[in-house]
Design a protein around this motif. Structure first.
Motif, PDB file in Angstrom:
ATOM      1  N   UNK A  63      45.854 -23.200  50.596  1.00  0.00           N
ATOM      2  CA  UNK A  63      45.769 -21.750  50.487  1.00  0.00           C
ATOM      3  C   UNK A  63      44.948 -21.239  51.659  1.00  0.00           C
ATOM      4  N   UNK A  64      45.484 -20.247  52.356  1.00  0.00           N
ATOM      5  CA  UNK A  64      44.745 -19.592  53.437  1.00  0.00           C
ATOM      6  C   UNK A  64      44.472 -18.162  53.005  1.00  0.00           C
ATOM      7  N   UNK A  65      43.209 -17.786  53.090  1.00  0.00           N
ATOM      8  CA  UNK A  65      42.781 -16.458  52.665  1.00  0.00           C
ATOM      9  C   UNK A  65      42.547 -15.550  53.864  1.00  0.00           C
ATOM     10  N   UNK A  66      42.647 -14.269  53.630  1.00  0.00           N
ATOM     11  CA  UNK A  66      42.269 -13.273  54.631  1.00  0.00           C
ATOM     12  C   UNK A  66      40.767 -13.436  54.861  1.00  0.00           C
ATOM     13  N   UNK A  67      40.332 -13.705  56.100  1.00  0.00           N
ATOM     14  CA  UNK A  67      38.898 -13.887  56.359  1.00  0.00           C
ATOM     15  C   UNK A  67      38.050 -12.699  55.889  1.00  0.00           C
ATOM     16  N   UNK A  72      33.875 -10.815  49.538  1.00  0.00           N
ATOM     17  CA  UNK A  72      34.211 -10.386  48.177  1.00  0.00           C
ATOM     18  C   UNK A  72      34.305 -11.581  47.228  1.00  0.00           C
ATOM     19  N   UNK A  73      34.805 -12.699  47.731  1.00  0.00           N
ATOM     20  CA  UNK A  73      34.996 -13.894  46.909  1.00  0.00           C
ATOM     21  C   UNK A  73      33.785 -14.821  46.913  1.00  0.00           C
ATOM     22  N   UNK A  74      32.796 -14.498  47.726  1.00  0.00           N
ATOM     23  CA  UNK A  74      31.600 -15.333  47.891  1.00  0.00           C
ATOM     24  C   UNK A  74      31.980 -16.759  48.301  1.00  0.00           C
ATOM     25  N   UNK A  75      32.924 -16.835  49.262  1.00  0.00           N
ATOM     26  CA  UNK A  75      33.367 -18.113  49.817  1.00  0.00           C
ATOM     27  C   UNK A  75      33.035 -18.145  51.300  1.00  0.00           C
ATOM     28  N   UNK A  76      32.938 -19.349  51.858  1.00  0.00           N
ATOM     29  CA  UNK A  76      32.609 -19.492  53.270  1.00  0.00           C
ATOM     30  C   UNK A  76      33.805 -19.843  54.139  1.00  0.00           C
ATOM     31  N   UNK A  77      34.807 -20.489  53.573  1.00  0.00           N
ATOM     32  CA  UNK A  77      35.940 -20.974  54.350  1.00  0.00           C
ATOM     33  C   UNK A  77      37.220 -20.293  53.890  1.00  0.00           C
ATOM     34  N   UNK A  78      38.037 -19.856  54.840  1.00  0.00           N
ATOM     35  CA  UNK A  78      39.283 -19.182  54.473  1.00  0.00           C
ATOM     36  C   UNK A  78      40.432 -20.152  54.192  1.00  0.00           C
ATOM     37  N   UNK A  79      40.225 -21.451  54.458  1.00  0.00           N
ATOM     38  CA  UNK A  79      41.235 -22.466  54.171  1.00  0.00           C
ATOM     39  C   UNK A  79      40.787 -23.349  53.023  1.00  0.00           C
ATOM     40  N   UNK A  80      41.649 -23.507  52.035  1.00  0.00           N
ATOM     41  CA  UNK A  80      41.321 -24.311  50.850  1.00  0.00           C
ATOM     42  C   UNK A  80      42.459 -25.300  50.625  1.00  0.00           C
ATOM     43  N   UNK A 107      54.647  -5.167  48.403  1.00  0.00           N
ATOM     44  CA  UNK A 107      55.211  -6.191  49.289  1.00  0.00           C
ATOM     45  C   UNK A 107      54.310  -6.611  50.450  1.00  0.00           C
ATOM     46  N   UNK A 108      53.497  -5.697  50.989  1.00  0.00           N
ATOM     47  CA  UNK A 108      52.674  -6.055  52.152  1.00  0.00           C
ATOM     48  C   UNK A 108      51.532  -7.004  51.816  1.00  0.00           C
ATOM     49  N   UNK A 109      51.288  -7.271  50.529  1.00  0.00           N
ATOM     50  CA  UNK A 109      50.222  -8.191  50.130  1.00  0.00           C
ATOM     51  C   UNK A 109      50.754  -9.580  49.795  1.00  0.00           C
ATOM     52  N   UNK A 110      52.059  -9.766  49.893  1.00  0.00           N
ATOM     53  CA  UNK A 110      52.652 -11.058  49.538  1.00  0.00           C
ATOM     54  C   UNK A 110      52.430 -12.086  50.633  1.00  0.00           C
ATOM     55  N   UNK A 111      51.912 -13.249  50.264  1.00  0.00           N
ATOM     56  CA  UNK A 111      51.654 -14.277  51.277  1.00  0.00           C
ATOM     57  C   UNK A 111      52.908 -15.035  51.676  1.00  0.00           C
ATOM     58  N   UNK A 112      52.827 -15.710  52.826  1.00  0.00           N
ATOM     59  CA  UNK A 112      53.870 -16.645  53.206  1.00  0.00           C
ATOM     60  C   UNK A 112      53.801 -17.830  52.267  1.00  0.00           C
ATOM     61  N   UNK A 113      54.937 -18.341  51.860  1.00  0.00           N
ATOM     62  CA  UNK A 113      55.001 -19.427  50.896  1.00  0.00           C
ATOM     63  C   UNK A 113      55.914 -20.520  51.405  1.00  0.00           C
ATOM     64  N   UNK A 114      55.396 -21.759  51.426  1.00  0.00           N
ATOM     65  CA  UNK A 114      56.169 -22.928  51.839  1.00  0.00           C
ATOM     66  C   UNK A 114      56.149 -23.931  50.701  1.00  0.00           C
ATOM     67  N   UNK A 115      57.319 -24.355  50.283  1.00  0.00           N
ATOM     68  CA  UNK A 115      57.443 -25.342  49.205  1.00  0.00           C
ATOM     69  C   UNK A 115      58.102 -26.596  49.783  1.00  0.00           C
ATOM     70  N   UNK A 116      57.382 -27.709  49.781  1.00  0.00           N
ATOM     71  CA  UNK A 116      57.941 -28.968  50.271  1.00  0.00           C
ATOM     72  C   UNK A 116      57.936 -30.011  49.173  1.00  0.00           C
TER      73      UNK A 116
END
Length: 116
Positions: A63-67, A72-80, A107-116
């Motif tokens: 999961x990649x978050x908007x930096x 707001x999320x009290x997180x340090x890293x945008x990649x999980x 629609x503008x808040x929908x993330x890119x999604x990859x399913x493998x």
């Protein structure tokens, strides 16, 4: 609707909960910017429409978050990255439900999604 992942069932462990409503967002939710899915972090802090990408690679969830949402999320890293160590049925259910949650709302808040 809700889907979540956690390191363990200990209340102090890291977790992420993805949530959305069952009904279409109403005018007040649109006005407040709450007209999309919500991500809740371990300390119960939340951000709306903050996921930029989601990638499922078998039992690995990235999961990649908007930096800008990290404060707001009290997180340090945008990649999980999360290894889904759960029964096959539960991983399959997560792969089914999470995309539905992330498609909720504007629609503008929908993330890119990859399913493998």
């Amino acid at each position: 609707m809700q889907a979540g992942v956690a390191e363990s069932d200990d209340e102090e462990s890291f977790s992420l909960h993805f949530m959305c409503g069952f009904e279409e967002p109403d005018a007040q939710e649109m006005f407040l910017g709450m007209d999309t899915y919500c991500l809740v972090a371990p300390d119960q802090s939340a951000a709306y429409g903050c996921v930029r990408t989601v990638e499922f690679d078998r039992d690995l969830l990235r999961v990649t978050l908007d930096p800008e949402s990290l404060d707001d999320l009290d997180l340090e890293d945008h990649g999980i990255e999360v290894v889904l160590q759960a029964p096959v049925e539960d991983v399959a259910r997560m792969r089914e439900v999470l995309p539905r949650i992330l498609e909720y709302g504007r629609p503008d808040a929908r993330p890119g999604l990859t399913m493998a």
